[in-house]
Design a protein around this motif. Structure first.
Motif, PDB file in Angstrom:
ATOM      1  N   ASP A  22      -1.572   2.224   3.320  1.00 47.52           N
ATOM      2  CA  ASP A  22      -2.214   2.232   4.680  1.00 47.52           C
ATOM      3  C   ASP A  22      -2.256   0.710   5.326  1.00 47.52           C
ATOM      4  O   ASP A  22      -3.200   0.274   6.175  1.00 47.52           O
ATOM      5  CB  ASP A  22      -3.532   2.854   4.504  1.00 47.52           C
ATOM      6  N   SER A  23      -1.401  -0.154   4.859  1.00 44.39           N
ATOM      7  CA  SER A  23      -1.423  -1.383   5.128  1.00 44.39           C
ATOM      8  C   SER A  23       0.141  -1.972   4.952  1.00 44.39           C
ATOM      9  O   SER A  23       0.885  -1.416   4.128  1.00 44.39           O
ATOM     10  CB  SER A  23      -2.161  -2.465   4.681  1.00 44.39           C
ATOM     11  N   ARG A 112     -10.297   5.333  -2.294  1.00 43.23           N
ATOM     12  CA  ARG A 112     -10.493   4.272  -1.126  1.00 43.23           C
ATOM     13  C   ARG A 112      -9.461   4.778   0.145  1.00 43.23           C
ATOM     14  O   ARG A 112      -9.911   4.675   1.126  1.00 43.23           O
ATOM     15  CB  ARG A 112     -10.058   2.966  -1.725  1.00 43.23           C
ATOM     16  N   GLN A 115     -10.946   7.867   1.934  1.00 43.34           N
ATOM     17  CA  GLN A 115     -12.231   7.381   2.278  1.00 43.34           C
ATOM     18  C   GLN A 115     -11.806   6.617   3.694  1.00 43.34           C
ATOM     19  O   GLN A 115     -12.437   6.889   4.914  1.00 43.34           O
ATOM     20  CB  GLN A 115     -13.025   6.830   1.506  1.00 43.34           C
ATOM     21  N   SER A 116     -10.978   5.734   3.506  1.00 41.32           N
ATOM     22  CA  SER A 116     -10.573   5.158   4.844  1.00 41.32           C
ATOM     23  C   SER A 116      -9.916   5.898   5.992  1.00 41.32           C
ATOM     24  O   SER A 116      -9.865   5.499   7.083  1.00 41.32           O
ATOM     25  CB  SER A 116      -9.623   3.767   4.643  1.00 41.32           C
TER      26      SER A 116
END
Length: 137
Positions: A22-23, A112, A115-116
């Motif tokens: 996610d990055s 994490r 949830q993000s």
């Protein structure tokens, strides 16, 4: 000379092209793990997988992008199955090749991540994918 995304899409027709994570930093890290042979599995939320226009399928190819959206390798899906977040085993977590390879690390990082994205529950359904590295570009 590295192959372009367009050349890879010609070589592997219909192969989805995407980055893991996610990055950009995580995409680079995960692509490096795939190329090193340490990451041979991944998972995602079932509802996200169902919403994809092009989905991995056993025997199918996927073009893996790095954090700069450049192709770095091609994988071939060897298996797909449904499980739940709370049913992921230590062996499954190890196949993902991340962190210290433990189930605790896997749970922490995937919680994490989900949830993000706005959807986490310990009983959420996941699509677990195993794959093999086919080509490094």
């Amino acid at each position: 000379m590295a192959m372009t995304l367009e050349q890879l899409q010609e070589k592997y027709p219909g192969a989805p092209a995407d980055a893991f994570g996610d990055s950009p930093e995580l995409a680079n890290q995960l692509a490096t793990l795939i190329i090193a042979g340490k990451k041979v599995a991944s998972c995602g939320a079932l509802h996200s997988w169902q919403a994809q226009e092009t989905r991995p399928e056993p025997g199918g190819y996927s073009i893996i992008l790095n954090g700069q959206q450049q192709p770095v390798c091609v994988i071939r899906t060897t298996g797909l199955f449904l499980t739940r977040f709370d049913r992921v085993t230590p062996e499954m977590a190890m196949l993902e090749g991340e962190g210290d390879l433990s189930l605790d690390y896997w749970q922490q990082e995937h919680q994490r991540f989900f949830q993000s994205a706005g959807y986490f529950h310990t009983e959420m359904e996941l699509v677990f994918e195993t794959f093999q590295l086919v080509e490094v570009v």
